[in-house]
Scaffold this motif. Structure first.
Motif, mmCIF file in Angstrom:
data_model
loop_
_atom_site.group_PDB
_atom_site.id
_atom_site.type_symbol
_atom_site.label_atom_id
_atom_site.label_comp_id
_atom_site.label_asym_id
_atom_site.label_seq_id
_atom_site.Cartn_x
_atom_site.Cartn_y
_atom_site.Cartn_z
ATOM 1 N N ASN A 1 0.802 -1.217 0.000
ATOM 2 C CA ASN A 1 0.000 0.000 0.000
ATOM 3 C C ASN A 1 0.838 1.272 0.000
ATOM 4 O O ASN A 1 0.377 2.314 -0.488
ATOM 5 C CB ASN A 1 -0.940 0.001 1.208
ATOM 6 C CG ASN A 1 -2.072 -0.986 1.061
ATOM 7 O OD1 ASN A 1 -3.123 -0.665 0.514
ATOM 8 N ND2 ASN A 1 -1.882 -2.211 1.528
ATOM 9 N N LEU A 2 2.047 1.195 0.553
ATOM 10 C CA LEU A 2 2.921 2.363 0.556
ATOM 11 C C LEU A 2 3.993 2.277 -0.530
ATOM 12 O O LEU A 2 4.848 3.167 -0.622
ATOM 13 C CB LEU A 2 3.589 2.533 1.928
ATOM 14 C CG LEU A 2 2.651 2.650 3.132
ATOM 15 C CD1 LEU A 2 3.446 2.845 4.419
ATOM 16 C CD2 LEU A 2 1.659 3.788 2.942
ATOM 17 N N THR B 1 -2.240 6.310 3.802
ATOM 18 C CA THR B 1 -1.045 5.882 3.064
ATOM 19 C C THR B 1 0.099 6.889 3.178
ATOM 20 O O THR B 1 0.700 7.289 2.183
ATOM 21 C CB THR B 1 -1.361 5.602 1.580
ATOM 22 O OG1 THR B 1 -1.799 6.809 0.950
ATOM 23 C CG2 THR B 1 -2.423 4.525 1.440
#
Length: 407
Positions: free
Chosen positions: A46-47, A106
């Motif tokens: 996600n990052l 995020t």
């Protein structure tokens, strides 16, 4: 001393419930402390992180949790376990919530900074060692510190539950649940925990106490050994989900379940190491542990194929590390002078935490994506374990039994 005889003849009232409370608090804190590491795959995806950046992220809580133990151990000598357990639990709530926010929006910077603050949860170890040591006579402190040390089973809970909770109830609610459990545990500690009848407040200034602990040769010997065995456990517990994904292609739930099994094996072995140290002396326990770590580190480097061979190798590694942590802190609990257990254990446990901070960084930096290999990091573990083994055999004086060491 005349007053010590009753303590050895009969257990003081409340000893077992307070050991259970202290261990439970440790479980909850370790769960929170490892919440970032056990979701490494989530953050990687996600990052959009590479292995080296993921290594920095999962190691960040370990850094503050390690150095903070020095201060918290000294404060425990002054304010007692009840107050410091409560403080550590409550102080861990805000970082958990900030991690939740950072992951939701995020933001790598927010998760990294919140993870740094979350290190306060890892200082719980420096609270528990002096607290439980005060409840037990020297001949049983290996058992007591071993049982309390099993609180690192919170690592197993985090590894097993966190990926499943995120998949089941969502990322943000998972962290809200952890924050709520921290708050409930803090209330239980505040209203139910009591100090040992033999505990006395040490109001000496903190810095001179730390300097005094630093002047004690046994402090630095134990620092080195604990950095290897506990640092090894922390390293595997924090980086194993990433390792299993990269080398064996496990999904987050599968890697988490296997990491939980690793942590559980170490948790079960730790009190065994403490009991064996009480019975036979700490040195043979630590020698056996380090020999096992060196041999098994080499086997892990060979990447054993198949679920059973690989699984048994990691479980055996966990057991070897768990035995070593129990053996080393049996030495600490007995040899540290009364009133200084907190400061000495704080320094030693800080060294253990720092021992777990750097290996994930090394693993991330030396990973070879072409061969899917972590050989450099694992071979460094083997060499370190062999050096620690030689140091234990030749540089640390062994004693037949803990009772003798306490004299």
């Amino acid at each position: 001393m005349a007053g010590s005889a009753p303590l050895q003849q009969s257990a003081p009232a409340g000893r077992t419930p307070n050991l259970v409370l202290a261990t439970s608090a440790s479980v909850v804190c370790f769960w929170a402390w490892n919440s970032v590491a056990t979701l490494g795959a989530f953050y990687t995806q996600n990052l959009e992180l590479n292995p080296a950046t993921t290594g920095v992220l999962v190691a960040m809580p370990v850094f503050v949790g390690s150095l903070g133990r020095i201060v918290v151990g000294t404060l425990t000598d002054r304010y007692g376990g009840r107050a410091m357990f409560t403080f550590v639990l409550l102080a861990s709530i805000l970082p958990i919530l900030l991690v939740a926010v950072g992951g939701t929006i995020t933001s790598f910077a927010l998760v990294l900074g919140a993870g740094l603050l979350l290190g306060v949860a890892g200082t719980v170890f420096a609270v528990g060692i002096p607290f439980v040591s005060a409840w037990y006579e020297p001949s049983r402190r290996g058992f007591a510190t071993g049982v309390f040390g099993a609180g690192m089973g919170g690592t197993a809970l985090a590894a097993f539950l966190n990926p499943r909770l995120v998949a089941g109830i969502g990322y943000f609610p998972t962290h809200l649940l952890i924050a709520a459990i921290l708050a409930v545990m803090a209330a239980l500690i505040w209203f139910r925990m009591k100090e040992s009848p033999g505990w006395t407040r040490n109001n000496a200034p903190g810095l001179p106490k730390l300097l005094d602990a630093a002047k004690t040769p046994v402090t630095w010997k134990m620092c080195f050994l604990y950095a290897v065995v506990f640092g090894g456990f922390v390293s595997f517990a924090t980086y194993l989900p990433t390792y299993l994904r990269d080398v064996y292609s496990f999904d987050p739930s599968g890697a988490g379940a296997r990491t939980a099994g690793f942590a559980l094996a170490a948790v079960l072995a730790r009190p065994v190491g403490g009991v064996l140290a009480d019975r036979f002396g700490p040195k043979p326990v630590v020698v056996a542990s380090l020999a096992g770590v060196a041999a098994l580190g080499w086997v892990v480097n060979l990447q054993p194929d198949g679920e059973v061979p690989a699984g048994l190798t990691f479980v055996a590694m966990a057991a070897a590390l768990g035995l070593g942590t129990g053996g080393v802190f049996a030495w600490v609990g007995v040899l540290a002078p009364p009133g200084k257990v907190g400061s000495v254990s704080g320094v030693v446990s800080a060294a253990g935490g720092l021992g777990g901070y750097f290996p994930p960084l090394v693993m991330g930096a030396t990973y070879d994506p072409v061969s899917r290999s972590y050989s450099i990091g694992l071979l460094l573990l083997v060499v370190t374990a062999l050096l620690a083994l030689a140091f234990t055999i030749f540089a640390v004086r062994g004693r037949a039994k803990v009772e003798v060491a306490a004299a």
